[in-house]
Scaffold this motif. Structure first.
Motif, PDB file in Angstrom:
ATOM      1  N   LEU A 178      -8.108 -12.111  19.965  1.00  0.00           N
ATOM      2  CA  LEU A 178      -7.717 -13.661  20.001  1.00  0.00           C
ATOM      3  C   LEU A 178      -8.041 -14.301  18.626  1.00  0.00           C
ATOM      4  O   LEU A 178      -7.439 -15.207  18.182  1.00  0.00           O
ATOM      5  CB  LEU A 178      -8.720 -14.479  20.951  1.00  0.00           C
ATOM      6  CG  LEU A 178      -8.362 -14.195  22.458  1.00  0.00           C
ATOM      7  CD1 LEU A 178      -9.368 -14.983  23.386  1.00  0.00           C
ATOM      8  CD2 LEU A 178      -7.050 -14.182  22.702  1.00  0.00           C
ATOM      9  N   ARG A 179      -9.000 -13.596  17.989  1.00  0.00           N
ATOM     10  CA  ARG A 179      -9.192 -13.920  16.487  1.00  0.00           C
ATOM     11  C   ARG A 179      -8.572 -13.263  15.416  1.00  0.00           C
ATOM     12  O   ARG A 179      -8.542 -14.021  14.355  1.00  0.00           O
ATOM     13  CB  ARG A 179     -10.903 -14.027  16.318  1.00  0.00           C
ATOM     14  CG  ARG A 179     -11.619 -14.783  17.229  1.00  0.00           C
ATOM     15  CD  ARG A 179     -13.229 -14.871  16.935  1.00  0.00           C
ATOM     16  NE  ARG A 179     -13.729 -15.683  17.702  1.00  0.00           N
ATOM     17  CZ  ARG A 179     -13.790 -17.275  17.448  1.00  0.00           C
ATOM     18  NH1 ARG A 179     -13.300 -17.666  16.550  1.00  0.00           N
ATOM     19  NH2 ARG A 179     -14.572 -17.976  18.084  1.00  0.00           N
ATOM     20  N   ARG A 181      -5.816 -12.621  12.987  1.00  0.00           N
ATOM     21  CA  ARG A 181      -4.727 -13.690  12.549  1.00  0.00           C
ATOM     22  C   ARG A 181      -3.491 -13.025  12.153  1.00  0.00           C
ATOM     23  O   ARG A 181      -3.050 -13.035  10.864  1.00  0.00           O
ATOM     24  CB  ARG A 181      -5.162 -14.384  11.473  1.00  0.00           C
ATOM     25  CG  ARG A 181      -6.254 -15.549  11.781  1.00  0.00           C
ATOM     26  CD  ARG A 181      -6.883 -16.331  10.889  1.00  0.00           C
ATOM     27  NE  ARG A 181      -8.014 -17.075  11.418  1.00  0.00           N
ATOM     28  CZ  ARG A 181      -8.980 -18.306  10.632  1.00  0.00           C
ATOM     29  NH1 ARG A 181      -8.442 -18.249   9.352  1.00  0.00           N
ATOM     30  NH2 ARG A 181      -9.570 -18.991  11.269  1.00  0.00           N
ATOM     31  N   ARG A 189      -2.087 -19.182  15.621  1.00  0.00           N
ATOM     32  CA  ARG A 189      -2.203 -20.409  16.693  1.00  0.00           C
ATOM     33  C   ARG A 189      -1.168 -20.695  17.523  1.00  0.00           C
ATOM     34  O   ARG A 189      -1.354 -20.816  18.911  1.00  0.00           O
ATOM     35  CB  ARG A 189      -2.185 -21.862  15.786  1.00  0.00           C
ATOM     36  CG  ARG A 189      -2.841 -23.097  16.594  1.00  0.00           C
ATOM     37  CD  ARG A 189      -2.745 -24.356  15.875  1.00  0.00           C
ATOM     38  NE  ARG A 189      -3.438 -24.265  14.489  1.00  0.00           N
ATOM     39  CZ  ARG A 189      -3.125 -24.273  13.356  1.00  0.00           C
ATOM     40  NH1 ARG A 189      -1.640 -24.257  13.137  1.00  0.00           N
ATOM     41  NH2 ARG A 189      -3.894 -24.109  12.416  1.00  0.00           N
ATOM     42  N   GLN A 191       0.621 -18.181  18.942  1.00  0.00           N
ATOM     43  CA  GLN A 191       0.033 -17.264  19.793  1.00  0.00           C
ATOM     44  C   GLN A 191      -0.813 -17.693  21.039  1.00  0.00           C
ATOM     45  O   GLN A 191      -0.760 -17.420  22.116  1.00  0.00           O
ATOM     46  CB  GLN A 191      -0.070 -15.901  19.314  1.00  0.00           C
ATOM     47  CG  GLN A 191      -0.331 -14.811  20.378  1.00  0.00           C
ATOM     48  CD  GLN A 191       0.732 -14.473  21.293  1.00  0.00           C
ATOM     49  OE1 GLN A 191       1.696 -13.676  20.787  1.00  0.00           O
ATOM     50  NE2 GLN A 191       0.762 -14.878  22.439  1.00  0.00           N
ATOM     51  N   LEU A 192      -1.916 -18.302  20.672  1.00  0.00           N
ATOM     52  CA  LEU A 192      -2.866 -18.786  21.493  1.00  0.00           C
ATOM     53  C   LEU A 192      -2.379 -19.798  22.357  1.00  0.00           C
ATOM     54  O   LEU A 192      -2.770 -19.851  23.450  1.00  0.00           O
ATOM     55  CB  LEU A 192      -4.334 -19.148  20.691  1.00  0.00           C
ATOM     56  CG  LEU A 192      -4.935 -18.025  19.821  1.00  0.00           C
ATOM     57  CD1 LEU A 192      -6.083 -18.500  19.079  1.00  0.00           C
ATOM     58  CD2 LEU A 192      -5.468 -16.849  20.785  1.00  0.00           C
ATOM     59  N   GLU A 193      -1.570 -20.762  22.021  1.00  0.00           N
ATOM     60  CA  GLU A 193      -1.276 -21.973  22.589  1.00  0.00           C
ATOM     61  C   GLU A 193      -0.150 -21.349  23.618  1.00  0.00           C
ATOM     62  O   GLU A 193      -0.118 -21.786  24.918  1.00  0.00           O
ATOM     63  CB  GLU A 193      -0.370 -22.781  21.610  1.00  0.00           C
ATOM     64  CG  GLU A 193      -1.149 -23.575  20.755  1.00  0.00           C
ATOM     65  CD  GLU A 193      -0.500 -24.525  19.765  1.00  0.00           C
ATOM     66  OE1 GLU A 193       0.799 -24.104  19.513  1.00  0.00           O
ATOM     67  OE2 GLU A 193      -1.185 -25.316  19.142  1.00  0.00           O
ATOM     68  N   VAL A 277     -10.260 -19.820  24.802  1.00  0.00           N
ATOM     69  CA  VAL A 277      -9.281 -19.644  24.068  1.00  0.00           C
ATOM     70  C   VAL A 277      -8.884 -21.150  23.464  1.00  0.00           C
ATOM     71  O   VAL A 277      -8.314 -20.950  22.427  1.00  0.00           O
ATOM     72  CB  VAL A 277      -7.779 -19.113  25.086  1.00  0.00           C
ATOM     73  CG1 VAL A 277      -6.625 -19.359  24.424  1.00  0.00           C
ATOM     74  CG2 VAL A 277      -8.122 -17.965  25.749  1.00  0.00           C
ATOM     75  N   ARG A 278      -8.979 -22.028  24.170  1.00  0.00           N
ATOM     76  CA  ARG A 278      -8.913 -23.651  23.822  1.00  0.00           C
ATOM     77  C   ARG A 278      -9.728 -23.818  22.328  1.00  0.00           C
ATOM     78  O   ARG A 278      -9.267 -24.141  21.563  1.00  0.00           O
ATOM     79  CB  ARG A 278      -9.061 -24.582  24.829  1.00  0.00           C
ATOM     80  CG  ARG A 278      -8.354 -24.420  25.926  1.00  0.00           C
ATOM     81  CD  ARG A 278      -8.401 -25.820  26.874  1.00  0.00           C
ATOM     82  NE  ARG A 278      -7.401 -25.674  27.984  1.00  0.00           N
ATOM     83  CZ  ARG A 278      -7.854 -25.463  29.119  1.00  0.00           C
ATOM     84  NH1 ARG A 278      -9.179 -25.128  29.132  1.00  0.00           N
ATOM     85  NH2 ARG A 278      -7.334 -25.285  30.248  1.00  0.00           N
ATOM     86  N   THR A 281      -8.220 -21.696  19.679  1.00  0.00           N
ATOM     87  CA  THR A 281      -7.252 -22.302  18.995  1.00  0.00           C
ATOM     88  C   THR A 281      -7.472 -23.600  18.118  1.00  0.00           C
ATOM     89  O   THR A 281      -6.888 -23.787  17.130  1.00  0.00           O
ATOM     90  CB  THR A 281      -6.409 -22.842  20.329  1.00  0.00           C
ATOM     91  OG1 THR A 281      -5.913 -21.571  20.976  1.00  0.00           O
ATOM     92  CG2 THR A 281      -4.944 -23.401  19.804  1.00  0.00           C
ATOM     93  N   ARG A 282      -8.179 -24.284  18.802  1.00  0.00           N
ATOM     94  CA  ARG A 282      -8.713 -25.593  17.748  1.00  0.00           C
ATOM     95  C   ARG A 282      -9.404 -25.120  16.362  1.00  0.00           C
ATOM     96  O   ARG A 282      -9.316 -25.869  15.382  1.00  0.00           O
ATOM     97  CB  ARG A 282      -9.829 -26.513  18.336  1.00  0.00           C
ATOM     98  CG  ARG A 282      -9.384 -26.978  19.690  1.00  0.00           C
ATOM     99  CD  ARG A 282      -9.992 -28.275  20.200  1.00  0.00           C
ATOM    100  NE  ARG A 282     -11.317 -27.747  20.619  1.00  0.00           N
ATOM    101  CZ  ARG A 282     -11.453 -27.359  21.826  1.00  0.00           C
ATOM    102  NH1 ARG A 282     -10.566 -27.461  22.997  1.00  0.00           N
ATOM    103  NH2 ARG A 282     -12.793 -26.844  22.422  1.00  0.00           N
ATOM    104  N   MET A 284      -8.399 -22.296  14.680  1.00  0.00           N
ATOM    105  CA  MET A 284      -7.670 -21.564  13.960  1.00  0.00           C
ATOM    106  C   MET A 284      -6.947 -22.372  12.949  1.00  0.00           C
ATOM    107  O   MET A 284      -6.637 -23.601  12.973  1.00  0.00           O
ATOM    108  CB  MET A 284      -6.361 -21.052  14.930  1.00  0.00           C
ATOM    109  CG  MET A 284      -5.499 -19.940  14.410  1.00  0.00           C
ATOM    110  SD  MET A 284      -6.317 -18.501  13.911  1.00  0.00           S
ATOM    111  CE  MET A 284      -6.774 -17.834  15.463  1.00  0.00           C
TER     112      MET A 284
END
Length: 284
Positions: A178-179, A181, A189, A191-193, A277-278, A281-282, A284
């Motif tokens: 998830l981290r 890039r 970002r 992708q995470l959304e 994940v949220r 995302t914030r 990122m």
């Protein structure tokens, strides 16, 4: 009809299962060939997936092998009734490597999918931008037409979750994935959304292994475990330095079932996973 030059993984699997039944019955290939009125060379091609076989011949061989496992026999007959050209991924044949098409076929036919990914978001959930960044980082870089086809094919694989009977899927992703890039901050970002959207799909359970846990299951190995209509047709797909591999011997299946169970025991529950994940995302 001449033998197939390159059988699909599913065609090869049908042949492999017939060979297993023959060997378990203690029959020689020439005996099996004689029983269905063919020769040893054609029998070899059937068992390697290079030549098709009719449902009637499958049932004749099963009786010859004293196999009374009707669910398995019916599952093998169902594979034999399939033919190339009937599914969306066939339009990429000759354009993309056969393994890419085999992957789409494997997911399409799975009754359940269990995924563990340590450094990448699973292909089934990738956005076009993320997939383009992954494929575009290959050395040498693919030609633009091939890159477009790879991205289109990868994104199309997610359609299995939008049909009337989507397969249940539990996906376990390490926080490291998830981290990462890939493609830069904005691509990562997005992708995470999208992953948060995926987490709300009815048939998907998304769980995360956080960095806070010190245990790393299976030497950080990623895998896809698909369940077939009978346990004998379960399949594991793993990536190797030489491309993807499809595994289906009982020791291999047992090993990867254990890997998934271990990863599942370590992962956060679905709601805590969404929260993580949220949070990322914030950041990122």
């Amino acid at each position: 009809m001449p033998p197939r030059d390159v059988p699909t993984a599913r065609e090869a699997r049908l042949g492999a299962e017939l060979r297993k039944l023959r060997e378990r019955a203690g029959k020689a290939a020439h005996e099996a060939a004689a029983h269905i009125g063919t020769d040893r060379a054609k029998m070899s091609n059937i068992e390697s997936g290079r030549r098709g076989i009719s449902e009637e011949r499958i049932r004749a061989l099963s009786a010859f092998y004293l196999c009374d496992d009707e669910p398995l026999i019916e599952a093998l007959c169902a594979i034999a009734r399939e033919h190339r050209g009937q599914h969306w991924w066939e339009r990429y044949r000759g354009i993309l490597p056969p393994g890419a098409l085999d992957m789409a076929e494997l997911e399409h036919n799975a009754l359940r999918l269990n995924i563990v990914h340590m450094l990448l978001v699973p292909g089934l959930f990738q956005t076009p931008g993320y997939a383009r960044a992954i494929f575009g980082s290959a050395i040498p870089r693919p030609r633009e037409e091939e890159l477009d086809a790879r991205v289109e094919h990868r994104v199309s694989r997610s359609q299995i979750f939008h049909r009337q009977d989507p397969p249940p899927c539990e996906a376990i992703i390490h926080e490291a994935a998830l981290r990462m890039r890939y493609g830069g901050r904005s691509v990562a970002r997005a992708q995470l959304e999208h992953l948060l959207v995926v987490a709300d799909w009815p048939s998907v359970t998304l769980r995360v292994i956080p960095f806070a846990l010190e245990e790393i299951p299976g030497h950080a190995q990623s895998m896809l475990y698909t369940e077939g209509p009978v346990p004998q047709l379960d399949t594991v797909q793993v990536d190797t330095p030489f491309g993807g591999a499809f595994l289906h011997t009982e020791p291999e299946l047992k090993k990867y079932r254990t890997l998934f169970e271990t990863a599942s025991a370590l992962a956060l529950d679905p709601e805590d996973s969404r929260q993580l994940v949220r949070y990322i995302t914030r950041e990122m």
